[in-house]
Design a protein around this motif. Structure first.
Motif, PDB file in Angstrom:
ATOM      1  N   PRO A 168       0.829  -1.214   0.000  1.00  0.00           N
ATOM      2  CA  PRO A 168       0.000   0.000   0.000  1.00  0.00           C
ATOM      3  C   PRO A 168       0.860   1.259   0.000  1.00  0.00           C
ATOM      4  O   PRO A 168       1.957   1.281   0.573  1.00  0.00           O
ATOM      5  N   ALA A 169       0.369   2.304  -0.644  1.00  0.00           N
ATOM      6  CA  ALA A 169       1.110   3.559  -0.706  1.00  0.00           C
ATOM      7  C   ALA A 169       1.324   4.108   0.703  1.00  0.00           C
ATOM      8  O   ALA A 169       0.391   4.139   1.511  1.00  0.00           O
ATOM      9  N   PRO A 170       2.533   4.529   1.025  1.00  0.00           N
ATOM     10  CA  PRO A 170       2.792   5.065   2.359  1.00  0.00           C
ATOM     11  C   PRO A 170       2.311   6.510   2.488  1.00  0.00           C
ATOM     12  O   PRO A 170       2.108   7.207   1.488  1.00  0.00           O
ATOM     13  N   VAL A 171       2.144   6.935   3.729  1.00  0.00           N
ATOM     14  CA  VAL A 171       1.989   8.351   4.036  1.00  0.00           C
ATOM     15  C   VAL A 171       3.394   8.928   4.204  1.00  0.00           C
ATOM     16  O   VAL A 171       4.274   8.266   4.757  1.00  0.00           O
ATOM     17  N   VAL A 172       3.604  10.141   3.716  1.00  0.00           N
ATOM     18  CA  VAL A 172       4.910  10.786   3.833  1.00  0.00           C
ATOM     19  C   VAL A 172       4.733  12.116   4.549  1.00  0.00           C
ATOM     20  O   VAL A 172       3.856  12.910   4.197  1.00  0.00           O
TER      21      VAL A 172
END
Length: 311
Positions: A168-172
């Motif tokens: 899943p796409a990470p939070v940055v």
């Protein structure tokens, strides 16, 4: 034989001058460098004089470990490699300067195995191989990040590799407004806009040792904090919050040859895109201005030196 090279004479003191090269051995190749990158992590610490002591460290030294160019000469064992376009992760081939890193020079001599063939069509983007391998090394020792702290070039590569792995796409997180753009397939937010405190895998690439407690405070129980940056100051944290979460802290060190080859495969197949990460290219002859710009201007994501006009 001599080559023009960038020399850190002492912290904060840079010169571009000729330096003598060691003789080439039968298993060596000589690479004419076309582009080299400036690292705002380890090289900045060398520039400021804050780099912890390592074997082989000292001044004067040739910085740089992100160089690409063409093999123009080789020892008897590797004559067939002449003409190859290669990535070189630094060199130690100077008679009157240390080569702890050693890639910021017009010509370098390295063992053939240290010159890795890459696609010439990448042009200056090829200097990013080392940083991409650093990011991959961090991920391959654990689970992909759910939260990445810092949207510099290493944070961006971590996010791209996470997505390339099918996770899943990470939070940055990023506090610098000018660096909050450029996320492709993931969101970049200010930490104050994130209330979540159950991240299982947090990767810090900010190098901010003073904020470790706040990072731990965002972990789920049993969560892992990966220190993937480089920290010149001691790491301290409050035990009680880490104890309550049964937090795990992992240190990701430098990449290994297998990481470099894995990154190469990802780039060759198109799974990892290196575009949009280099913000400035300056002639190597302007290094005295380029290095402070790379280290001090937060808007400069990645500075690359062009060596093609040097002798």
């Amino acid at each position: 034989m001599e080559t023009s090279a960038i020399i850190f004479e002492a912290p904060g003191k840079l010169a571009m001058r000729n330096t003598a090269l060691t003789a080439m051995g039968s298993g060596d190749v000589r690479v004419e460098i076309h582009y080299s990158g400036i690292s705002t992590g380890t090289e900045k610490l060398l520039w400021t004089g804050n780099m912890p002591s390592f074997p082989g460290m000292g001044y004067p030294l040739v910085p740089g470990y992100e160089s690409i160019g063409r093999i123009i000469d080789a020892g008897p064992e590797h004559q067939q490699r002449i003409g190859e376009w290669v990535f070189v992760p630094g060199a130690s081939c100077y008679r009157d300067a240390r080569g702890l890193f050693g890639g910021a020079a017009r010509n370098v001599i390295v063992a053939s195995a240290r010159a890795m063939p890459i696609n010439e069509n990448l042009a200056e983007q090829g200097v990013l191989y080392a940083l991409a391998a650093t990011a991959l090394h961090a991920i391959c020792r654990g689970e992909p990040p759910q939260l990445i702290i810092g949207h510099g070039i290493l944070g961006r590569l971590l996010a791209r590799l996470t997505i390339a792995a099918g996770a899943p796409a990470p939070v940055v997180w990023e506090t610098n407004v000018t660096r909050q753009g450029g996320g492709v397939g993931y969101h970049v937010i200010h930490p104050q806009d994130d209330d979540r405190r159950d991240y299982a895998h947090v990767y810090d690439v900010s190098g901010d040792a003073s904020s470790i407690n706040s990072f731990i405070g965002r972990l789920a129980k049993g969560g892992e904090l990966v220190l993937a940056g480089f920290y010149s100051q001691p790491i301290n944290f409050d035990f009680a919050p880490a104890f309550q979460r049964e937090a795990r802290i992992r240190i990701a060190a430098e990449w290994q040859p297998d990481d470099l080859h894995s990154v190469h495969a990802l780039i060759e197949t198109g799974a990892l895109d290196l575009s949009g990460l280099i913000s400035r290219i300056e002639p190597a002859t302007q290094a005295d201005a380029a290095y402070p710009e790379a280290f001090e201007n937060p808007d400069c994501l990645k500075m690359v030196l062009d060596w093609r006009e040097c002798q």
